[in-house]
Structure formats: structure tokens, C-alpha cells
Design a protein around this motif. Sequence first.
Motif, PDB file in Angstrom:
ATOM      1  N   LEU A  39       4.699  20.719   2.579  1.00 46.73           N
ATOM      2  CA  LEU A  39       3.168  20.340   2.511  1.00 46.73           C
ATOM      3  C   LEU A  39       2.950  19.753   3.899  1.00 46.73           C
ATOM      4  O   LEU A  39       2.008  19.922   4.688  1.00 46.73           O
ATOM      5  N   SER A  40       3.788  18.678   4.270  1.00 42.82           N
ATOM      6  CA  SER A  40       3.264  17.853   5.359  1.00 42.82           C
ATOM      7  C   SER A  40       3.543  18.356   6.680  1.00 42.82           C
ATOM      8  O   SER A  40       2.688  18.368   7.652  1.00 42.82           O
ATOM      9  N   SER A  41       4.284  19.716   6.870  1.00 41.61           N
ATOM     10  CA  SER A  41       4.486  20.341   7.925  1.00 41.61           C
ATOM     11  C   SER A  41       3.270  21.412   8.088  1.00 41.61           C
ATOM     12  O   SER A  41       3.197  22.078   9.057  1.00 41.61           O
ATOM     13  N   SER A  42       2.478  21.569   6.959  1.00 44.54           N
ATOM     14  CA  SER A  42       1.430  22.728   7.049  1.00 44.54           C
ATOM     15  C   SER A  42       0.212  22.089   7.044  1.00 44.54           C
ATOM     16  O   SER A  42      -0.993  22.630   7.440  1.00 44.54           O
ATOM     17  N   SER A  43       0.239  20.882   6.491  1.00 37.15           N
ATOM     18  CA  SER A  43      -1.212  20.198   6.150  1.00 37.15           C
ATOM     19  C   SER A  43      -1.203  18.939   7.370  1.00 37.15           C
ATOM     20  O   SER A  43      -0.419  18.048   7.176  1.00 37.15           O
ATOM     21  N   GLN A  44      -2.250  18.929   8.350  1.00 34.45           N
ATOM     22  CA  GLN A  44      -2.390  17.846   9.252  1.00 34.45           C
ATOM     23  C   GLN A  44      -3.005  16.539   8.462  1.00 34.45           C
ATOM     24  O   GLN A  44      -2.359  15.523   8.754  1.00 34.45           O
ATOM     25  N   ILE A  45      -3.817  16.964   7.645  1.00 29.13           N
ATOM     26  CA  ILE A  45      -4.146  15.529   6.788  1.00 29.13           C
ATOM     27  C   ILE A  45      -2.904  14.851   6.021  1.00 29.13           C
ATOM     28  O   ILE A  45      -2.918  13.574   6.138  1.00 29.13           O
ATOM     29  N   VAL A  46      -2.210  15.799   5.469  1.00 38.21           N
ATOM     30  CA  VAL A  46      -1.057  15.291   4.739  1.00 38.21           C
ATOM     31  C   VAL A  46       0.018  14.357   5.749  1.00 38.21           C
ATOM     32  O   VAL A  46       0.399  13.117   5.298  1.00 38.21           O
ATOM     33  N   SER A  60       0.767  -1.353  -0.091  1.00 36.76           N
ATOM     34  CA  SER A  60       0.003   0.171   0.038  1.00 36.76           C
ATOM     35  C   SER A  60       0.863   1.290   0.023  1.00 36.76           C
ATOM     36  O   SER A  60       0.641   2.446  -0.561  1.00 36.76           O
ATOM     37  N   LYS A  61       2.121   1.230   0.814  1.00 37.43           N
ATOM     38  CA  LYS A  61       2.728   2.344   0.940  1.00 37.43           C
ATOM     39  C   LYS A  61       3.382   2.711  -0.427  1.00 37.43           C
ATOM     40  O   LYS A  61       3.485   3.946  -0.883  1.00 37.43           O
ATOM     41  N   ALA A  62       3.549   1.825  -1.549  1.00 38.72           N
ATOM     42  CA  ALA A  62       3.899   2.190  -2.978  1.00 38.72           C
ATOM     43  C   ALA A  62       2.971   2.864  -3.552  1.00 38.72           C
ATOM     44  O   ALA A  62       3.299   3.406  -4.473  1.00 38.72           O
ATOM     45  N   TYR A  63       1.883   2.601  -3.180  1.00 38.98           N
ATOM     46  CA  TYR A  63       0.736   3.548  -3.960  1.00 38.98           C
ATOM     47  C   TYR A  63       0.076   4.829  -3.125  1.00 38.98           C
ATOM     48  O   TYR A  63      -0.950   5.374  -3.498  1.00 38.98           O
ATOM     49  N   LEU A  64       1.144   5.337  -2.161  1.00 41.39           N
ATOM     50  CA  LEU A  64       0.780   6.568  -1.553  1.00 41.39           C
ATOM     51  C   LEU A  64       0.741   7.686  -2.699  1.00 41.39           C
ATOM     52  O   LEU A  64       1.464   7.609  -3.595  1.00 41.39           O
ATOM     53  N   THR A  92       4.595  11.335  -1.103  1.00 35.09           N
ATOM     54  CA  THR A  92       5.651  10.992   0.079  1.00 35.09           C
ATOM     55  C   THR A  92       6.547  12.014   0.115  1.00 35.09           C
ATOM     56  O   THR A  92       6.584  12.924  -1.009  1.00 35.09           O
ATOM     57  N   GLU A  93       6.939  11.977   0.979  1.00 34.82           N
ATOM     58  CA  GLU A  93       8.179  12.981   1.108  1.00 34.82           C
ATOM     59  C   GLU A  93       9.411  12.414   1.260  1.00 34.82           C
ATOM     60  O   GLU A  93      10.524  13.090   1.807  1.00 34.82           O
ATOM     61  N   ASN A  94       9.715  11.451   0.931  1.00 36.53           N
ATOM     62  CA  ASN A  94      10.951  10.602   1.096  1.00 36.53           C
ATOM     63  C   ASN A  94      12.051  11.715   0.534  1.00 36.53           C
ATOM     64  O   ASN A  94      13.225  11.506   1.040  1.00 36.53           O
TER      65      ASN A  94
END
Lengths: 399, 399, 399, 399
Positions: free
Chosen positions: C371-378, C344-348, C351-353
Motif C-alpha cells: 500500500l505504501s508504495s502505491s499511496s503517497q498519503i500512506v 504516537s507511533k504505537a497508535y498509527l 504500519t508495514e513493519n
Amino acid sequence: MFNKTNETKVLRDPVHGYIHVKYQVIWDCINAKEFQRLHRIHQLGGDFQIYHTAEHSRFSHSLGVYEITRRMCEEVDAISATLSEYEKIQVLCAALLHDLGHGPFSHFFETLHKKHHEQMTCDLILDPETEIHQALIKEDESLPQNIVLILTHKHSKPLMYQMISSQLDADRMDYLLRDAYETGTSYGNFDLERILRTLRVKNDSLCVKLSGMHSVEDYIMARYHMYWQVYLHPDAKSYEIMIQQFFKRYSKIRNIDVFEPLMNGSLSNKEFYLMDEHRMFYGFQEALNSEDVILKDFANRILNRHLFEWIEDPTKQQIMEIKKKLEQQDFNLDYYYYEVVSHSKAYLPYTENDENQIIWMLNSKNELISLSSSSQIVKALLKMKNQTNKCIYFPKEII
Amino acid sequence: MFNKTNETKVLRDPVHGYIHVKYQVIWDCINAKEFQRLHRIHQLGGDFQIYHTAEHSRFSHSLGVYEITRRMCEEVDAISATLSEYEKIQVLCAALLHDLGHGPFSHFFETLHKKHHEQMTCDLILDPETEIHQALIKEDESLPQNIVLILTHKHSKPLMYQMISSQLDADRMDYLLRDAYETGTSYGNFDLERILRTLRVKNDSLCVKLSGMHSVEDYIMARYHMYWQVYLHPDAKSYEIMIQQFFKRYSKIRNIDVFEPLMNGSLSNKEFYLMDEHRMFYGFQEALNSEDVILKDFANRILNRHLFEWIEDPTKQQIMEIKKKLEQQDFNLDYYYYEVVSHSKAYLPYTENDENQIIWMLNSKNELISLSSSSQIVKALLKMKNQTNKCIYFPKEII
Amino acid sequence: MFNKTNETKVLRDPVHGYIHVKYQVIWDCINAKEFQRLHRIHQLGGDFQIYHTAEHSRFSHSLGVYEITRRMCEEVDAISATLSEYEKIQVLCAALLHDLGHGPFSHFFETLHKKHHEQMTCDLILDPETEIHQALIKEDESLPQNIVLILTHKHSKPLMYQMISSQLDADRMDYLLRDAYETGTSYGNFDLERILRTLRVKNDSLCVKLSGMHSVEDYIMARYHMYWQVYLHPDAKSYEIMIQQFFKRYSKIRNIDVFEPLMNGSLSNKEFYLMDEHRMFYGFQEALNSEDVILKDFANRILNRHLFEWIEDPTKQQIMEIKKKLEQQDFNLDYYYYEVVSHSKAYLPYTENDENQIIWMLNSKNELISLSSSSQIVKALLKMKNQTNKCIYFPKEII
Amino acid sequence: MFNKTNETKVLRDPVHGYIHVKYQVIWDCINAKEFQRLHRIHQLGGDFQIYHTAEHSRFSHSLGVYEITRRMCEEVDAISATLSEYEKIQVLCAALLHDLGHGPFSHFFETLHKKHHEQMTCDLILDPETEIHQALIKEDESLPQNIVLILTHKHSKPLMYQMISSQLDADRMDYLLRDAYETGTSYGNFDLERILRTLRVKNDSLCVKLSGMHSVEDYIMARYHMYWQVYLHPDAKSYEIMIQQFFKRYSKIRNIDVFEPLMNGSLSNKEFYLMDEHRMFYGFQEALNSEDVILKDFANRILNRHLFEWIEDPTKQQIMEIKKKLEQQDFNLDYYYYEVVSHSKAYLPYTENDENQIIWMLNSKNELISLSSSSQIVKALLKMKNQTNKCIYFPKEII
């Protein structure tokens, strides 16, 4: 040179996606109290009684007319090149403000108020006391006068009033699309993008490249359908009659404060500002307490949608029976029986009787020809025979 | 057995295509004056100040909730088979009437009125004097009482109130779609058709087949986006604050007739019927003539959209500066400075804290599992950290 | 300076309204035979077998990517100001041509062809024999090389490849909207207008103003839903397996002329031009006459949609039973049994790897934050646990 | 009694939301190879060369016609009550299968094949070897014969063929809506919901309640606009001419295997099954290697959209000049010059010449009257003057 807002301001709009504002004077006009008042006037009067979602206001429509005009100014090369920036600002203001003088229940209101909404619009723009006037002169002293020239079709560049008031104008284009969206009917749709793309200017006049003819035909048919399905719906007429009969009665009673200024003929601009639908409906609520049975009844009909029933093209027999029943049940025919005669020709979505009312097409030889001489559909439409229809209205309870 | 209208009546609706009515009792309720009144209450209070086309009323929304419920009753086999015709009529009436007790500017109104709109709705349904009550008992004597049982979640068949009031109910589904349509945002859209197709009933409870999981996730996200983009917009809050501060001041002055009944605590049902937005706005107009400067100012702010400016997460420094400027310019901080603290957790579009608030999914083994245990997205959502936000509001003029 | 078409050419497009072309080089590229060939490659491979209207081609999608890129160049001030006209032309060409090297049944084709479509695209652009190359050098000698620099992420201005190939790029934005439109699902919709309005450039990188965060979240969710509902649909995978097994068998038989060039590893650019879906399907038709029963069967399955059935997360027991039945009915397990293991991870959807794969937001202090540090959803999304799913495929007939 | 699928199967469709299938025979027909073949025939032939997204197939359209017919059977009370379940199954099958006999590039194909597609459809349905025939007789032995009676307008209940083939039928209604959706034009839209709601049956004939007249007018206008904007577009004709001239030349050369069966007059049903667009296009690719310069040139024109230019209503002078230039540049006029004469009357969207081709309206006295006698617009349309237009086609290169 002309004042701009910090960055382009955008207002989300379901019909146009966004309304774009970059001139400060436009932003100031939107925030003037006379413009904010338009939120308190339904675009379609009582049509929300027939199409329950038709609850949108003249505020939204006015922004829409502005937006189409803005796109004409910026996206139609011929217009963009013909008008100076100042002329563009004039026409944008005129587009935004063209409905400023509308009262509640529009056309009926004019009969009470004895002033056409077009005149009222000009009065408000020219009155130094209004916030609108002040917003305009902050940009330029002569702006109010120039806008009035456009609105009264007296501007020296006819193109400028054709853009917002002609047979193919931003006003009609917005209201067809918007009223269709808000009623949930598909009838008012036409291809705005394509019309904008085929607009041209020739001999200082707005015209449409021949390749846009089908879009124009579609727009004419949209008008035709919206007239018959929405604007001329007998139930909408019935609601209008309720209001008309209410005031016919009220003129003999005169006991409700909020209506009184209306009875004295012309309103001052300040009184006009207050005369919105909230005030009218508050007045109808007050009338529920009236001792006059007829006034009270019509107030109730207006507030709670007890519309008159109607029969189209009634036989003499039917008319006689209806009247008889009304009398038997002690209804006063002055108020409870109403006839409307209409001429189909009068509701044609397009005519070419008047030189100024022709939609001009630009043919491949770069000549102007009338829409009817290029479109067989429209030519056929113009030959429609006139029909006279009678429709009678009366309380549903008697049947 | 139950009274039907002559033929199915249809009302055009942009969200659902048509609203279909075949029971006479539904038609009579729609025509009752307490229901017609909903045309005079905006669905989104003052949000039309932010999204200028959000001018729709609770009337349209109520019809929409009814229509989704009707489709559940007729198109979802499990529901159709579980409920008797009489139970269907009960739940249809409850759907139609669930917002009957809303006042203008909804949630604020409740603080003045000291009665929740849910309670008011029940009061109107049970009051023998209301047209709604009379319409209901014309069909069946026990109908009012049964509808109240549904609305108060006391009905013996939980399915019946889950359909209109749960985490996945006709009420929310209609308002998300409708508010998205009317504001022109796309955020509220989700796949209603697919949700209806995957609804099931298990152990007397509404649930969704696992194959509908993505539609449910989409619906949860629609809620999330509408909360943040529309319902919790700081400008909307600002408008609400204007009304709140107006009445905070008004409570010390008490000089406008139309507001007085509100000040005496509870309104009678008759007074409530009259207390619509028209009356409120008429009152604000009256306040324009008040001698109290503060009251007059707030009336003007409400009528002409002079909203307070806001700063999210202000520093102490910023707060101090704002307060200083307010004082320097003689603004009374009791009225002209306002702080709101909100918790992001409180605005989560979905939680599973409460057993009754879980959306149940039906897995392939025919077992009920919670949404969060089937959806990784939702599980992730529930783990969102709480954030506390402060927002301060003050007049734009001081900066 | 750069060659323009006589007037702006427009192509009607249901997703974008119109595609606008004003540069001659763009028009010439569209009319080059390597671009016209894209009409003969489905955008979604065999997904029309699941969503029957998903019959659109890479031609339409390529025009769409071009159009979004054009709007970025013209409507996003920061981009318009950063890029020279020549750079804009480069990026427009790159947008238009980015999918030129796609073969039929895209990803599978690459395994046969042993060349990635990105490489093939560059080869076609650089080959002096192609019409595309000739169209480009008619405008400027160095254009082909510059476009390849963009497509291979080696251009000195990262902004230029970020516009068409990053986590928030014209490519993905067009295909989500287009695939949603053509399949008739609503999942892929997001607010393109708002994203365009909030795009900014900072430190030579594309970023989004914080006020556009909800639109970006919505876009991420659109990707998530389209992955699971459309792109990763097990039936789509099943169709892909049919083609894969056909060629697994074909590699042992080698009797159909049109497939032979594919078997020899790399195709010449001329052979590649001919290798469209028409040729592939003609080959499958030919295989219907093959004496090899397995090859013939898979040809029939491909042509007439006799897809394999599938079981997600089968138990060991189920696998054993399926295999047993296959053997009992003389199915060769090498061809008629297929396992897919996916993470499932592969179909995210995001990602921010990788530093280069972050969507950057511009906060109110004009700083870039992820994005992830501004959006709680993300942020929540990124914490999703990995799940490994097995899915087995086999002929429906055995059950 | 009739075989049902386990549960109602649904196929997502952008025009109708979902296609609903509950009868096993319908499901089996969809999965028959002759029906699956329709995925390989474009609905609009070469119109994707003009409207680049018009890439949809007859497969989708056929499902759409089925779905509208299904709604007529289930939602139009008068039809539901008039037809037996078996008759409904017959008409549903006829709707689904009505286009089965279409070849690639439809109308041109018929001239080569010398069999009308209607006849071919019947042949396939009646041929015991086809999977379609076998699917039908699995349900009922007489089903193929009954479907043919409907398709050939010989069924004893005219209503049954009127539903799928008349002036207001499921076939036209689906293709107008679908072609409008897929081209991205708005012209083909009309109010399907309202037409379905106002359909009635009187004297065994399909008719429309007078209150649906405006919807019917709108539908007629949709046909008019789609004819002129899409179906009769000169570029679409130009593409058709390319194919026609290709085969005019090919008939003298005869060197491409896949085309040969076509040259022998009538195809067997098996040959017909293989004759899809993939095979045709493979043939055009083969012709690129032909030694005949003309054949090769037309193959290239077809594959790479080198369409002939056209002049509408050319003057004699223009014709002479074009011909002269063609000769000067050694173009063979037999292939490179083409005249089309068309009569506007022939493309009227609606006529009442033929008794069977009238749309009947049901007036308030329950009498049937013709559409033209109730609609002034349609009456006007019928009076349109005939215009004869000439259009000449030639290679663009000569100018």
C-alpha cells in the motif's frame, strides 16, 4: 449465450449505491444517443423552481428503474425462477427504456406533440434508424418487438409488465426514493429492501407476502405525501401554466424557428431527438427579443421564475376582485388569469377501482387478497371523501 | 433597520436541511435574473458524464455557501461579535453572489471569454443595469462596491473574505458536501457542525480551536479524495477536451450564430446573461448539421458521450502505436490526439507556501499556529514528493 | 449437503441493512448461550461514558463481522472461486465467533483473568460442554478444530484468516462503521461497497485492485480518526483507570462474592460464562456498602461517572502542584494519581513493519505492491515522527 | 441570573447531532447519580432480543427529549416569547427528568413495584436525599415542586406540559426517531425540522400551522408503524411473558436476595436506585442454580433467548392441540401456556376521544381545528374498525 460485458460494470448512484450492468445490450442501450438524450430532460420538469435541488434528469431515473428491476430478477427467488434469461433481458431493457419518449416539461409537451410519451417510446424502439433499435437487434432480432409488448401491457406474461408498470413497480419505487433524495424531503422514503424481500409470484402475478404489509402501507403513504408535497405543489402548477400560456400565445405568432416543428403536430423521430430542454430554453431566450409583449413577458417569467401567485378555494368575492384588478392594470385575462379545478379523489395514491390496479397480498394460506382487505389503513384511505378544490392563478404584481 | 422579509423564508435543501433567509436584500438577489441564470449552469460542468447524478447547478451551491456563511455569522460567537449587522449583510451577499460570473463549462469558458469568472462576477454586481445591482442598492447605495471589496480580497477586514474564500471557507465546505451528496460518493463528507463549533477569530483572522484539529484534518482529506475521485477524473478531463477541440475547430469555421459572440473576445453583460448551457447545447445540436466532418464529430461526442479513451503514463512505444493507428485511420492528430501533463503537487488539497493560505489553529495558550505544525498528518502530506504524470487521450475506436 | 435453514433468515441491522443467515450451523451458533452472552458485553467498554449512545454490544458487532465475511464469500468472485463451501462455512463461523472470549471491560479484564480473549475464544469453541461446540459438531466433527486454526492464524490457507484478521479485515471494517454509527461521529465511515468490489486474491493472499486505492486510504484515515476521537479519548482512559484502581484496592480486601472467582487467576469456562457486565456492575453496587472508603469511592466513581480529570503533557510544576494538593487533601497517591505515557507511533492506524501486516495492492501488471508504495498519503503517514505524550489523571475535586 | 456553564457544553448524539447544555442546573442533573442510573435501563426493555441493535438506554432518550424541548424553547418564536427564562428552565428539567422513575423492563416492573414510574419520578425529584433534588435546589428552592407540577399536568400553564407530554410532544418525537435509528428501521422517521418550524401557540396551547399538516400526518404514521413493527412485536411480548412467568414462579419460592426487596411491595428510593437491569440479570443468573426446575428454566429462557413460540388468531382446534401436547410433555400450563387478547383500537397511534389528547391545527383564519377535521387521512384512521386479536404463547420445543 447472451453477450456479457467484460466484467460487471458499475455506475455509482446515491439512491441504490451502484447500478450493476452485466449484459452488453444494456450497456449499448445506455450509450445510444436516444438514451443519452434523457440527460437533457429534467425528471421533475419545473419542480426545481420550488425545490431548488430537484435538478436530476430522466437519465438517472431510468437507470434506477433498471436497477430495481435487476434486483427483482436476481434477488426475488420467485421471479428469478419464473423468468428465463431472455425474458429477464427483455424486462431489463423495458425498464431501462420506458421513459425514452418523454419530451421536455413532460405532460404539457404531450398536448403540443399530440402523441403520448408511451407511444413515442415504442416508436423509437421500433424505428430501425435509431441507435437504440440497433443496439437491441445486435443482441436479438425480436428484442424491440418484445420490449414493446411489455411496455404496452400486451405481453403474454403479465408478471413482466407488472414489474415495471403496476401499483407496486420499479418505476414508482425509484422515482419516490429518487425525488425524495433530490428534493431533500424525507416523505418519499420507504423500505425498498423489505418490499423486495417479501415480493412473491402467484398465478403469474406479482404479490407481496403478508409480512410485508407494513412496508407496502409505508410505500402508499410515501406516494400520498410526495403527491401533495412535491408533485402537486401549486407553485409547480404555476410554472407549468407559464409554459402553457406561452405556447397559447405563441400559436398565434409563430416566429421562433426552434419551436416550429412542435406546431406542426407530430414530430419525426429525428426531430424528437433534438427536442430537449436545451432547445426549448434557447427558444424562450429568443422570445425575450420578441416584439409581442405577452410572449416576451411569459418567456421572462419562465426564465426568471416570475411565477403566478395563487389562491386556493377563493371566494366569489376574491375572484371578482382579482379579475377587476387585472382589468384595471390592462392584463389580458386570456393569458393572465387561470383556474384549476382538482378532485382529491383523483390524486389518491392508490385505488382498487380497476382489477388490474390492485396490489395483491399473499396470506398465510397462500391465497391472494387485496391490499385493502388486509390493511385497515388502506381500507380507510379508500373511503376518503372526494373534495373538489379550485385554485386561481394570476400575476403577483397586481396585489 | 435593515429590511427583513415578513417572516424567515426557508428553502429546503438536502445538504443543509433548510436555507434560511431573513433579509429582504438576500431574497431580492435570489430572485434577480442573473442569479436565476445559475440554475442553467451545472456546478460540476461535464462530471454528470461520469457520475450520472451530478446534475446540480451553481444555483444550489450558491445558496449553500450563503447558508454556511449565515451560520458562521449567527452561530460562531466570535464572528457574530466582531461584525456589525451591515458587515454581516455584505458578507452574506458576497457569499450568495460569488459565482455569478461563471459561464458554462467553467474553466474552459474563461479561456474563450478571456475574462476570469471572478472579474465577471464583479462586473455584474457593479453594472447599474443588472437586476442584482438594483436589488443591492435598494438596500444600500454602497453595497455593490463593498461586496466587490470582499470578493477581491481588498476589504479592510480580512475576516470577511476569509469566511468565503480561504483554505477553510464556506465555498469549499459547501461544494465538498454537496458534490459528495450529488455524486453519491462518501468521500467529501466531513464534520461541518464541529468545524463551525470550533471556529474562532484571533487578530482579525479566522482560526480553529485546537480541539477541532481532527475535523480539519478530515476536511483536508475530503478535499484530497474529491480531487482525485471526482474533480480530476480522467473521463471528466476527456469531456473537457471534447469541448476544447470542438472550439479549436470552430474557430476556423465560424458558422453557428449562438457561438459567434464568444469568438469576439469579451461578451457584454447582456450577452453573458444569455450564454448559459442551454445556448451552448443548442449550438452543439446545430453543429450536428455542419458540413465540416470534424466539427460534426465533436458535437456528436459531446452530446452523446463518445469520450476519448486515455492511457496514464504511457510508454514511448504506446504513444508511437497510438499515433500510428490514428494516422492509418486518417484521424487528424491536431484534433484527435491530446496530451496532458500534470504535477501531483499542483493538486495537493492544502499547502502552506503562501502566508495567506495557511489554516490557523488556536492553541491552548491562545496563540496562532499553522495547521501543519499541529497536525502530523498534514505535516506528512506537505512532504509528499512531486510526481509528474502524463496522460494521453484519443478516440476509443482505433483500438 | 450442508444444512440450510428453511428459508434465508434475516436480521435487521442499521449498519448492513440486513444480516443474512442461510446455514443452520450459523443459526445454531447465534442461539447458543455463549453467543447470547455477548449481548451483555459492551462493544466499547466504558466509552458510553463519553459518547452516551455507544451502548452497543459485542453481539451486534459479531453479527456484523459475519455479514461482511459472508459478502466476501459470495460477492467477491476471487474468494468465492478459491474457497470450497466447507471452507466458507469455517470462515463464517470463525467470523461470527471471533469475540466469544471477551470479558467485560475487555483489555483490563484480561489482566485480571490472565488469559487473552483470543485464547478464551478457542477454549470455548473446543470445550465439548459448551453449546457453541455442540452446535458446531452437529454440522461437522472437525469444525471446532478448523475454526481454531483460522483464529490462531495456523490454517493452511492464509486467505481464510486474512479475511477476518489482517490490516483490511471484516473485523475492523465492521467496528469502524458500527462504532461511528453508534457514537454519531462521521469519522469511521469509508466506502465498504467499493472495497468489497475491488478485493482480489493473488498468491493465496487477499489484495486490492489499484483502482480501490482511494477507498483503502479513506479506510486508513477512518482508523486514524476513530483512534484519536473515540478509542483513545482521555475520558475513556479515565474510566478504565477507575476500574483498574478499584481492583488494585479490591485485591487487598476481597469481600465481594461475585468478584472472587476473578481473583483466583484463571476462570473455568462455566465461571467465564457468568462473568458478564451485569455481574461486574452488581459487584460495584455491592462495593457501595463496603467499609473501605477507597473501594467505596471507586465504586461510586464507576457507577456515577465521577471520572478523574486529566492534563496532557503537564509541566513538572503542574505535576508537583497536583501531587501537593492531593496530599494536602489526604488522597492516597497510590490510588488517586495516575500517569500514562503513550507513543504516537504505537497508535498509527497502519504500519508495514511486519511482512504479514501489509495491505497488498494489485497493480495493472497483476503484481502485488505494498500500500505504501502505491499511496503517497500512506507513505507520508509511515514517516510520521514518534511523539511521546504523558497524561496525568487525578480527582477533579482537588482543583 | 440563572447559572450558566462556562461555555455551552455539547454532547454528540446521532439523532440530534449535538445535545446543547448551557444551564448549570441541567449539567448538574445529568451528573446526578439517579440520572446516571438511566444508563443501566434499556429504552426498549427486551426489544434487543428482536432488533439486536436496540441496546440503547433511557439515558440517551432523556437527553434527546431535553434537546427537542430546548429547541422548542429557543427556536419556536411563539414558545420563546410566551415562557419566561425560569419557566423554560422548569420545562427543560422536566423534559430531562421525565423518565427518572423507570425500572428495568418498564411496564412489568410497575406491576411488581406497585408504583407507576411517573409517581416514582416525582418521588425522586421531591426527596431531599437524592442528588437530583440537591442539584435542583442549588438553582432554586421551588424548582422540584414546579417540575412535579409539570409532570403531573397540574401546572397553571398547560403549554408547559404539552411540550413534553401530549399527542405531539418532545417525548414521543425523540423516541420514534431514536428507536428507528437504533433498530435500523426507517418507519419511525418523520420531519422533525418541519414540525418545529410550524409549531405555534394559541390560547396558551401548543398547535401546528396548517402548512405543517403533512408533517403531522407523517408523524402519526410513524407512530402507527413503530407500534406494529417494533413495540407490539409478538417476540417482544414473548420476552415480557418470560419475565412475568419467572416472577409468578418466584413469588412462591423467594430464595434470591436481590429480588427480595421487590417482593415487599414498594421500594424505598435508595432501594429503587439500586434496582437496575444489572441487578435483575444478576438475579436471573443466580436462578440458574435454583433447585426449582421451572424457575431455573425461565431464567435460562430470559438469559439465552429461548422465547415462547406464538400463534396469532389460533383456531379452537389449534389451542386444544397445543394444550394437549403441553400436557403430554409434562409442561405446567400455569407457566407454559399464555394467552393475550388485544384490541386494535387500543393501539391506534392517535385518537380524539379525549379533549386533551387532540392535536390542534391553526388554520389560515387563525382558528384552532382538530387534526382529524383538517386531515382526511387521520379522519379515515379514526374510523378504523376495532379488531380483537388473540395470540397464544407456548414453548417452541413441543412442536
